[in-house]
Design a protein around this motif. Structure first.
Motif, PDB file in Angstrom:
ATOM      1  N   LEU A  36      -6.653   1.679  -3.482  1.00 25.82           N
ATOM      2  CA  LEU A  36      -6.286   2.094  -1.770  1.00 25.82           C
ATOM      3  C   LEU A  36      -6.908   1.777  -0.878  1.00 25.82           C
ATOM      4  CD1 LEU A  36      -3.104   4.503  -2.966  1.00 25.82           C
ATOM      5  CD2 LEU A  36      -3.080   2.276  -2.992  1.00 25.82           C
ATOM      6  N   LYS A  54       1.073   6.925  -6.601  1.00 28.10           N
ATOM      7  CA  LYS A  54       0.454   7.801  -7.327  1.00 28.10           C
ATOM      8  C   LYS A  54       0.761   9.401  -6.535  1.00 28.10           C
ATOM      9  CE  LYS A  54      -3.670   8.834  -4.945  1.00 28.10           C
ATOM     10  NZ  LYS A  54      -3.209  10.238  -4.451  1.00 28.10           N
ATOM     11  N   THR A  78      -1.820   7.487   4.708  1.00 26.21           N
ATOM     12  CA  THR A  78      -1.774   8.818   4.102  1.00 26.21           C
ATOM     13  C   THR A  78      -0.500   9.095   4.368  1.00 26.21           C
ATOM     14  OG1 THR A  78      -2.990   9.257   5.080  1.00 26.21           O
ATOM     15  CG2 THR A  78      -4.461   8.284   4.010  1.00 26.21           C
ATOM     16  N   GLU A  79      -0.033   9.815   2.782  1.00 25.93           N
ATOM     17  CA  GLU A  79       0.884  10.574   3.099  1.00 25.93           C
ATOM     18  C   GLU A  79       0.680  12.009   3.571  1.00 25.93           C
ATOM     19  OE1 GLU A  79      -1.261  12.178   0.006  1.00 25.93           O
ATOM     20  OE2 GLU A  79      -0.289  10.038  -0.082  1.00 25.93           O
ATOM     21  N   ASP A 118       1.166  -1.460  -0.027  1.00 22.31           N
ATOM     22  CA  ASP A 118      -0.087   0.303  -0.148  1.00 22.31           C
ATOM     23  C   ASP A 118       0.756   1.369  -0.088  1.00 22.31           C
ATOM     24  OD1 ASP A 118      -2.063   1.646   0.628  1.00 22.31           O
ATOM     25  OD2 ASP A 118      -1.187   2.398   1.965  1.00 22.31           O
ATOM     26  N   ARG A 120       1.250   3.803  -2.832  1.00 22.88           N
ATOM     27  CA  ARG A 120       1.060   5.563  -2.654  1.00 22.88           C
ATOM     28  C   ARG A 120       1.803   6.367  -2.948  1.00 22.88           C
ATOM     29  NH1 ARG A 120      -3.438   7.895  -0.137  1.00 22.88           N
ATOM     30  NH2 ARG A 120      -4.819   5.919   0.618  1.00 22.88           N
ATOM     31  N   THR A 151      -6.714   5.998  -5.901  1.00 18.99           N
ATOM     32  CA  THR A 151      -7.622   6.580  -4.219  1.00 18.99           C
ATOM     33  C   THR A 151      -8.097   6.150  -4.193  1.00 18.99           C
ATOM     34  OG1 THR A 151      -6.456   9.015  -5.079  1.00 18.99           O
ATOM     35  CG2 THR A 151      -8.324   8.162  -3.277  1.00 18.99           C
TER      36      THR A 151
END
Length: 375
Positions: A65, A34, A201-202, A27, A31, A62
């Protein structure tokens, strides 16, 4: 007896976290791709001048994920219930999945279904309750009905964001109140360590506070970073220095692991950590729920922000002002955000070095403790 029970539960939890690590790693890399390649303003998209439009694929990515993360957390609950339960009731695992699925389901006015990711702590609580309480319910059918009802109640609670959000750090203030900022940063990091905030999440760096916007306007008007109206603001201090390697300033943790020759773990996570994706590292080590690492995880961002503030105060570095590419490596945030100010880069390197020095003795102590238990 209680101590042995706690150790057994901690060991069961850690082993279950290890089982979902490959999914979290996949994952995180997806990300990373992405945000840096599929985004029109992505770091690699811009520096390699990629003109292909991936907007449709980016939108689909999005959604997929989110589904991957939801399924990973459901799988985590399934495994944890199985590992905690002393009873071989197959419907117990299904009950956990059903509760979480119902709890995370949202149906809008247009009847469109969306999903809210449960916090890791919520998954643990539900798994524990199912493993130790649902087994006392006599019939599987009643257990399934009860699971659906519990899931509905949790869904109502989640609508009020009790489990998935904490009071955030306000972006409306023009000047930093250090007496409130420090405790809030520590509280947010502690909430991540406790699994209340998911680290998937980033970390995005955006200029959205009035102070940061005023600084940007002044820099564009005067074409320099001298005499900015608000050199100390959330953008220049908090988002620029508190997330070096991700929440907890875990880039220092990666270098501490490198010093201790944890080469395989470093190899799997160093690229992700450079870009601020540290969820796999938090799961694998683990950092989450690890009493040995809570202190450096909470303290490192505070020290990093103080170093940045000191350099700005002494005018050895300039505050980050300019908007940068999405997915920029965290160690370059200040350098590029100041249009190449070397003092900002030095402050960043010093902050990472201090984080490494903070994490190193705790990692050594944990390794020594684990080796002692193995012996």
């Amino acid at each position: 007896m209680l101590k042995n029970y706690n150790q057994k539960f901690q060991q069961t939890l850690n082993n279950t976290l290890q089982n979902i690590y490959p999914l979290i790693l996949i994952d995180a890399y997806l990300r990373l791709i992405k945000i840096t390649l599929l985004n029109p303003n992505g770091f690699f998209t811009q520096i390699f001048h990629i003109h292909q439009n991936f907007s449709t694929f980016n939108h689909l990515c999005t959604q997929y994920l989110t589904i991957l993360e939801l399924l990973t957390l459901l799988f985590f609950g399934y495994l944890l219930t199985q590992n905690l339960s002393n009873f071989q009731h197959s419907d117990l695992n299904f009950s956990t999945v059903l509760i979480l699925a119902v709890a995370c389901m949202n149906i809008g006015p247009d009847l469109r279904m969306t999903w809210t990711l449960p916090s890791i702590l919520l998954v643990i609580i539900i798994s524990y309750l199912v493993a130790y309480l649902f087994c006392k319910v006599p019939w599987p059918t009643i257990r399934i009905i009860l699971a659906f009802f519990v899931g509905y109640i949790v869904n109502l609670i989640q609508q009020n964001d009790i489990f998935v959000k904490l009071p955030g750090i306000s972006t409306s203030a023009r000047n930093i109140n250090w007496w409130s900022l420090g405790p809030l940063v520590m509280l947010r990091n502690l909430a991540t360590w406790l699994g209340i905030i998911n680290p998937f999440t980033e970390t995005r760096q955006s200029i959205n506070s009035p102070a940061a916007t005023a600084n940007l306007s002044a820099a564009l008007t005067h074409r320099n970073l001298n005499n900015l109206p608000f050199p100390f603001n959330l953008h220049s201090i908090y988002t620029s220095y508190a997330f070096l390697g991700g929440i907890g300033c875990t880039l220092g943790l990666v270098f501490a692991l490198l010093i201790l020759h944890k080469d395989r773990l470093v190899l799997q996570n160093i690229l992700l950590s450079l870009f601020g994706f540290n969820a796999p590292l938090l799961i694998k080590l683990p950092v989450l729920f690890n009493l040995w690492l809570v202190i450096p995880f909470v303290i490192s961002p505070i020290l990093s922000m103080l170093i940045g503030a000191l350099f700005i105060q002494l005018k050895w570095a300039q505050p980050a002002v300019y908007e940068i590419f999405s997915g920029t490596p965290t160690f370059l945030l200040n350098f590029l955000g100041t249009n190449g100010n070397w003092g900002s880069l030095i402050a960043t390197i010093l902050a990472i070095g201090c984080s490494t020095a903070i994490y190193l003795p705790f990692i050594k102590a944990e390794a020594k403790y684990e080796n002692k238990n193995l012996d």
